[in-house]
Scaffold this motif. Structure first.
Motif, mmCIF file in Angstrom:
data_model
loop_
_atom_site.group_PDB
_atom_site.id
_atom_site.type_symbol
_atom_site.label_atom_id
_atom_site.label_comp_id
_atom_site.label_asym_id
_atom_site.label_seq_id
_atom_site.Cartn_x
_atom_site.Cartn_y
_atom_site.Cartn_z
ATOM 1 N N THR A 18 5.933 -2.770 -1.312
ATOM 2 C CA THR A 18 5.419 -1.633 -0.554
ATOM 3 C C THR A 18 5.712 -0.331 -1.283
ATOM 4 O OG1 THR A 18 7.465 -1.436 0.703
ATOM 5 C CG2 THR A 18 5.704 -2.782 1.660
ATOM 6 N N GLN A 19 5.080 0.717 -0.836
ATOM 7 C CA GLN A 19 5.285 2.032 -1.444
ATOM 8 C C GLN A 19 6.452 2.706 -0.726
ATOM 9 O OE1 GLN A 19 2.221 4.988 -0.885
ATOM 10 N NE2 GLN A 19 2.436 5.670 -2.988
ATOM 11 N N SER A 20 7.670 2.267 -1.050
ATOM 12 C CA SER A 20 8.863 2.853 -0.452
ATOM 13 C C SER A 20 10.024 2.743 -1.434
ATOM 14 C CB SER A 20 9.217 2.162 0.860
ATOM 15 O OG SER A 20 9.524 0.805 0.640
ATOM 16 N N ALA A 21 11.034 3.550 -1.228
ATOM 17 C CA ALA A 21 12.203 3.556 -2.110
ATOM 18 C C ALA A 21 12.827 2.166 -2.152
ATOM 19 C CB ALA A 21 13.221 4.570 -1.614
ATOM 20 N N TYR A 22 13.199 1.721 -3.327
ATOM 21 C CA TYR A 22 13.853 0.445 -3.613
ATOM 22 C C TYR A 22 12.959 -0.779 -3.434
ATOM 23 C CZ TYR A 22 17.999 3.368 -3.559
ATOM 24 O OH TYR A 22 18.908 4.361 -3.790
ATOM 25 N N ALA A 23 11.730 -0.624 -2.949
ATOM 26 C CA ALA A 23 10.861 -1.785 -2.769
ATOM 27 C C ALA A 23 10.530 -2.447 -4.101
ATOM 28 C CB ALA A 23 9.584 -1.390 -2.033
ATOM 29 N N LEU A 24 10.279 -1.646 -5.136
ATOM 30 C CA LEU A 24 9.931 -2.212 -6.436
ATOM 31 C C LEU A 24 11.119 -2.929 -7.053
ATOM 32 C CD1 LEU A 24 7.814 -2.619 -8.603
ATOM 33 C CD2 LEU A 24 8.415 -0.387 -9.541
ATOM 34 N N VAL A 25 12.283 -2.334 -7.028
ATOM 35 C CA VAL A 25 13.463 -2.976 -7.603
ATOM 36 C C VAL A 25 13.844 -4.219 -6.795
ATOM 37 C CG1 VAL A 25 15.279 -1.649 -6.429
ATOM 38 C CG2 VAL A 25 15.682 -2.526 -8.721
ATOM 39 N N ASP A 26 13.669 -4.185 -5.481
ATOM 40 C CA ASP A 26 13.940 -5.360 -4.658
ATOM 41 C C ASP A 26 13.002 -6.510 -5.036
ATOM 42 O OD1 ASP A 26 15.959 -4.026 -3.306
ATOM 43 O OD2 ASP A 26 14.705 -3.535 -1.570
ATOM 44 N N ALA A 27 11.727 -6.208 -5.260
ATOM 45 C CA ALA A 27 10.759 -7.229 -5.664
ATOM 46 C C ALA A 27 11.121 -7.804 -7.037
ATOM 47 C CB ALA A 27 9.347 -6.650 -5.674
ATOM 48 N N CYS A 28 11.562 -6.954 -7.950
ATOM 49 C CA CYS A 28 11.988 -7.418 -9.280
ATOM 50 C C CYS A 28 13.186 -8.357 -9.164
ATOM 51 C CB CYS A 28 12.338 -6.235 -10.177
ATOM 52 S SG CYS A 28 10.930 -5.273 -10.748
ATOM 53 N N GLU A 29 14.119 -8.009 -8.299
ATOM 54 C CA GLU A 29 15.281 -8.886 -8.082
ATOM 55 C C GLU A 29 14.851 -10.219 -7.486
ATOM 56 O OE1 GLU A 29 19.389 -6.647 -7.355
ATOM 57 O OE2 GLU A 29 17.911 -6.238 -5.780
ATOM 58 N N LYS A 30 13.938 -10.186 -6.536
ATOM 59 C CA LYS A 30 13.481 -11.414 -5.880
ATOM 60 C C LYS A 30 12.815 -12.365 -6.867
ATOM 61 C CE LYS A 30 11.217 -13.048 -1.755
ATOM 62 N NZ LYS A 30 10.545 -12.704 -0.522
ATOM 63 N N LEU A 31 12.092 -11.805 -7.854
ATOM 64 C CA LEU A 31 11.461 -12.640 -8.884
ATOM 65 C C LEU A 31 12.444 -13.050 -9.983
ATOM 66 C CD1 LEU A 31 7.949 -10.979 -9.353
ATOM 67 C CD2 LEU A 31 8.495 -13.146 -8.218
ATOM 68 N N GLY A 32 13.676 -12.548 -9.924
ATOM 69 C CA GLY A 32 14.697 -12.920 -10.901
ATOM 70 C C GLY A 32 14.576 -12.208 -12.231
ATOM 71 N N ILE A 33 13.857 -11.097 -12.256
ATOM 72 C CA ILE A 33 13.671 -10.357 -13.499
ATOM 73 C C ILE A 33 14.934 -9.592 -13.868
ATOM 74 C CG2 ILE A 33 12.293 -8.606 -14.699
ATOM 75 C CD1 ILE A 33 10.135 -9.071 -12.523
ATOM 76 N N ILE A 34 15.577 -9.012 -12.881
ATOM 77 C CA ILE A 34 16.713 -8.116 -13.112
ATOM 78 C C ILE A 34 17.809 -8.341 -12.077
ATOM 79 C CG2 ILE A 34 15.382 -6.255 -14.175
ATOM 80 C CD1 ILE A 34 15.968 -5.131 -11.047
ATOM 81 N N ARG A 35 18.948 -7.749 -12.371
ATOM 82 C CA ARG A 35 20.036 -7.570 -11.412
ATOM 83 C C ARG A 35 20.389 -6.096 -11.485
ATOM 84 N NH1 ARG A 35 24.125 -12.561 -12.522
ATOM 85 N NH2 ARG A 35 22.526 -14.160 -12.425
ATOM 86 N N THR A 36 20.600 -5.493 -10.346
ATOM 87 C CA THR A 36 20.841 -4.060 -10.341
ATOM 88 C C THR A 36 22.298 -3.730 -10.064
ATOM 89 O OG1 THR A 36 20.301 -3.876 -8.012
ATOM 90 C CG2 THR A 36 18.510 -3.552 -9.567
ATOM 91 N N ARG A 37 22.624 -2.499 -10.393
ATOM 92 C CA ARG A 37 23.974 -2.002 -10.149
ATOM 93 C C ARG A 37 23.910 -0.699 -9.365
ATOM 94 N NH1 ARG A 37 25.834 -2.993 -16.249
ATOM 95 N NH2 ARG A 37 25.866 -5.237 -16.158
#
Length: 92
Positions: A18-37
């Motif tokens: 969705t077009q909201s804060a952290y939605a893109l990074v959350d989706a990236c985490e769900k696909l296993g692309i990244i881990r955030t800090r």
């Protein structure tokens, strides 16, 4: 799909975002692309490479060098999608 809902594509996998804060990074985490800090654009742990799509920065991507930016590196933790996004893993 409304104008506020987009798709993140990575290696053939797709995830709604969705077009909201952290939605893109959350989706990236769900696909296993990244881990955030930090989720503030300062650590660079979520750095990936954008293949296509439009986004808006909600905070500066401070952890990126000019060379990384020229090579299409992004930090999804500080971006909001404006269209469907396709990315690939990015290793420094």
């Amino acid at each position: 799909m409304s104008k506020d809902n987009f798709t993140l594509t990575f290696s053939g996998s797709r995830e709604p975002v969705t077009q909201s804060a952290y939605a893109l990074v959350d989706a990236c985490e769900k696909l296993g692309i990244i881990r955030t800090r930090c989720r503030q654009g300062k650590c660079g742990a979520c750095q990936i490479r954008i293949i296509s799509g439009d986004y808006e920065e909600i905070a500066p991507m401070l952890a990126l060098t000019e060379k990384e930016i020229r090579n299409n590196a992004i930090l999804p933790c500080v971006l909001v999608p404006l269209s469907d996004i396709e990315v690939e893993a990015w290793y420094k």
